[in-house]
Design a protein around this motif. Structure first.
Motif, PDB file in Angstrom:
ATOM      1  N   LYS A 183      25.599  64.630  44.208  1.00 17.10           N
ATOM      2  CA  LYS A 183      25.738  65.329  45.480  1.00 17.10           C
ATOM      3  C   LYS A 183      24.384  65.839  45.973  1.00 17.10           C
ATOM      4  CE  LYS A 183      29.337  68.151  46.725  1.00 17.10           C
ATOM      5  NZ  LYS A 183      30.222  69.321  46.599  1.00 17.10           N
ATOM      6  N   VAL A 184      23.571  66.366  45.071  1.00 15.47           N
ATOM      7  CA  VAL A 184      22.268  66.920  45.442  1.00 15.47           C
ATOM      8  C   VAL A 184      21.378  65.862  46.092  1.00 15.47           C
ATOM      9  CG1 VAL A 184      21.184  66.562  43.180  1.00 15.47           C
ATOM     10  CG2 VAL A 184      20.370  68.372  44.665  1.00 15.47           C
ATOM     11  N   ASP A 185      21.503  64.608  45.697  1.00 15.07           N
ATOM     12  CA  ASP A 185      20.701  63.545  46.297  1.00 15.07           C
ATOM     13  C   ASP A 185      21.036  63.376  47.780  1.00 15.07           C
ATOM     14  OD1 ASP A 185      19.332  62.733  43.864  1.00 15.07           O
ATOM     15  OD2 ASP A 185      21.273  61.941  43.228  1.00 15.07           O
ATOM     16  N   PHE A 186      22.298  63.503  48.108  1.00 19.24           N
ATOM     17  CA  PHE A 186      22.707  63.389  49.512  1.00 19.24           C
ATOM     18  C   PHE A 186      22.257  64.613  50.316  1.00 19.24           C
ATOM     19  CE2 PHE A 186      25.354  60.346  47.367  1.00 19.24           C
ATOM     20  CZ  PHE A 186      25.375  59.276  48.249  1.00 19.24           C
ATOM     21  N   PHE A 187      22.329  65.785  49.688  1.00 14.66           N
ATOM     22  CA  PHE A 187      21.856  66.991  50.374  1.00 14.66           C
ATOM     23  C   PHE A 187      20.359  66.908  50.671  1.00 14.66           C
ATOM     24  CE2 PHE A 187      25.591  69.413  48.486  1.00 14.66           C
ATOM     25  CZ  PHE A 187      26.233  69.548  49.703  1.00 14.66           C
ATOM     26  N   LYS A 188      19.580  66.451  49.695  1.00 16.77           N
ATOM     27  CA  LYS A 188      18.131  66.350  49.891  1.00 16.77           C
ATOM     28  C   LYS A 188      17.792  65.316  50.960  1.00 16.77           C
ATOM     29  CE  LYS A 188      16.678  68.123  45.431  1.00 16.77           C
ATOM     30  NZ  LYS A 188      15.991  67.849  44.163  1.00 16.77           N
ATOM     31  N   ALA A 189      18.485  64.194  50.968  1.00 19.03           N
ATOM     32  CA  ALA A 189      18.253  63.178  51.996  1.00 19.03           C
ATOM     33  C   ALA A 189      18.637  63.715  53.374  1.00 19.03           C
ATOM     34  CB  ALA A 189      19.059  61.918  51.680  1.00 19.03           C
ATOM     35  N   THR A 243      15.935  65.898  54.859  1.00 22.19           N
ATOM     36  CA  THR A 243      14.861  65.059  55.392  1.00 22.19           C
ATOM     37  C   THR A 243      15.203  64.533  56.780  1.00 22.19           C
ATOM     38  OG1 THR A 243      14.248  64.383  53.165  1.00 22.19           O
ATOM     39  CG2 THR A 243      13.482  62.990  54.952  1.00 22.19           C
ATOM     40  N   LEU A 244      16.485  64.248  57.000  1.00 19.66           N
ATOM     41  CA  LEU A 244      16.941  63.701  58.280  1.00 19.66           C
ATOM     42  C   LEU A 244      17.334  64.782  59.283  1.00 19.66           C
ATOM     43  CD1 LEU A 244      19.107  60.810  56.829  1.00 19.66           C
ATOM     44  CD2 LEU A 244      16.912  60.589  58.012  1.00 19.66           C
ATOM     45  N   GLY A 245      17.240  66.043  58.884  1.00 18.83           N
ATOM     46  CA  GLY A 245      17.617  67.131  59.777  1.00 18.83           C
ATOM     47  C   GLY A 245      19.118  67.322  59.915  1.00 18.83           C
ATOM     48  N   ILE A 246      19.859  66.922  58.891  1.00 17.15           N
ATOM     49  CA  ILE A 246      21.319  67.054  58.891  1.00 17.15           C
ATOM     50  C   ILE A 246      21.695  68.258  58.037  1.00 17.15           C
ATOM     51  CG2 ILE A 246      23.497  65.943  58.235  1.00 17.15           C
ATOM     52  CD1 ILE A 246      22.012  63.243  58.621  1.00 17.15           C
ATOM     53  N   GLU A 247      22.549  69.100  58.550  1.00 18.51           N
ATOM     54  CA  GLU A 247      22.950  70.316  57.842  1.00 18.51           C
ATOM     55  C   GLU A 247      23.821  69.983  56.627  1.00 18.51           C
ATOM     56  OE1 GLU A 247      24.660  73.263  60.422  1.00 18.51           O
ATOM     57  OE2 GLU A 247      23.322  72.672  62.060  1.00 18.51           O
ATOM     58  N   ASN A 248      23.696  70.803  55.578  1.00 18.10           N
ATOM     59  CA  ASN A 248      24.486  70.598  54.354  1.00 18.10           C
ATOM     60  C   ASN A 248      25.981  70.611  54.620  1.00 18.10           C
ATOM     61  OD1 ASN A 248      22.243  70.312  52.754  1.00 18.10           O
ATOM     62  ND2 ASN A 248      22.292  72.385  51.942  1.00 18.10           N
ATOM     63  N   VAL A 249      26.412  71.417  55.573  1.00 21.28           N
ATOM     64  CA  VAL A 249      27.846  71.502  55.864  1.00 21.28           C
ATOM     65  C   VAL A 249      28.388  70.148  56.338  1.00 21.28           C
ATOM     66  CG1 VAL A 249      27.595  72.303  58.273  1.00 21.28           C
ATOM     67  CG2 VAL A 249      29.630  72.910  56.953  1.00 21.28           C
ATOM     68  N   ILE A 250      27.567  69.368  57.008  1.00 16.40           N
ATOM     69  CA  ILE A 250      27.992  68.038  57.458  1.00 16.40           C
ATOM     70  C   ILE A 250      28.177  67.111  56.260  1.00 16.40           C
ATOM     71  CG2 ILE A 250      27.353  66.026  58.856  1.00 16.40           C
ATOM     72  CD1 ILE A 250      27.988  68.566  60.499  1.00 16.40           C
ATOM     73  N   VAL A 251      27.247  67.152  55.325  1.00 19.17           N
ATOM     74  CA  VAL A 251      27.349  66.329  54.115  1.00 19.17           C
ATOM     75  C   VAL A 251      28.602  66.718  53.336  1.00 19.17           C
ATOM     76  CG1 VAL A 251      26.239  65.694  51.933  1.00 19.17           C
ATOM     77  CG2 VAL A 251      24.850  66.033  53.993  1.00 19.17           C
ATOM     78  N   GLU A 252      28.820  68.006  53.179  1.00 17.92           N
ATOM     79  CA  GLU A 252      30.003  68.496  52.458  1.00 17.92           C
ATOM     80  C   GLU A 252      31.282  68.021  53.149  1.00 17.92           C
ATOM     81  OE1 GLU A 252      31.424  69.994  49.215  1.00 17.92           O
ATOM     82  OE2 GLU A 252      29.396  70.695  49.628  1.00 17.92           O
ATOM     83  N   ARG A 253      31.306  68.096  54.458  1.00 21.64           N
ATOM     84  CA  ARG A 253      32.472  67.650  55.227  1.00 21.64           C
ATOM     85  C   ARG A 253      32.740  66.160  55.021  1.00 21.64           C
ATOM     86  NH1 ARG A 253      31.430  69.499  60.975  1.00 21.64           N
ATOM     87  NH2 ARG A 253      31.047  71.542  60.134  1.00 21.64           N
TER      88      ARG A 253
END
Length: 116
Positions: free
Chosen positions: A50-56, A59-69
């Motif tokens: 999961k942390v790999d997606f958060f870090k990426a 870099t792309l300016g995407i909020e963590n809440v979007i990744v979690e969703r």
């Protein structure tokens, strides 16, 4: 590892991914190819967490809440994924391998067991 086909398009001054196409699950046919991606994500090609997606995303300016969703959305869609896998032309053995692989990777992203 098959290099996945990703395309981008611009909408209202924002860059978006196009819908996925030409996706192959090489892992169920060639288990010795243990790379999960052809290109790196956060410097990794396998055992993605999961942390790999958060870090990426940062870099792309995407909020963590979007990744979690998005991760939670894929977990909720697991029954539909299974229905598509079961309706496929794969053998019973490959269907089982495909579903097990999907569950294993979703568990890794959710940090919890997914009962199925």
């Amino acid at each position: 590892m098959h290099l996945k086909n990703f395309s981008l398009y611009e909408v209202a001054d924002k860059i978006r991914l196009t819908p996925a196409y030409d996706l192959l699950n090489v892992a169920i046919i060639n288990p010795r190819d243990d790379e999960e991606l052809a290109l790196t994500l956060n410097g990794r090609k396998k055992k993605l967490q999961k942390v790999d997606f958060f870090k990426a995303a940062v870099t792309l300016g995407i909020e963590n809440v979007i990744v979690e969703r998005l991760i939670n959305k894929y977990i909720r869609l697991l029954p539909k994924f299974e229905a598509i896998i079961q309706a496929s032309f794969l053998s019973a053995d490959l269907k089982e391998k495909y579903l097990n692989l999907l569950i294993e990777r979703l568990c890794r992203l959710s940090h919890k067991a997914i009962g199925y």
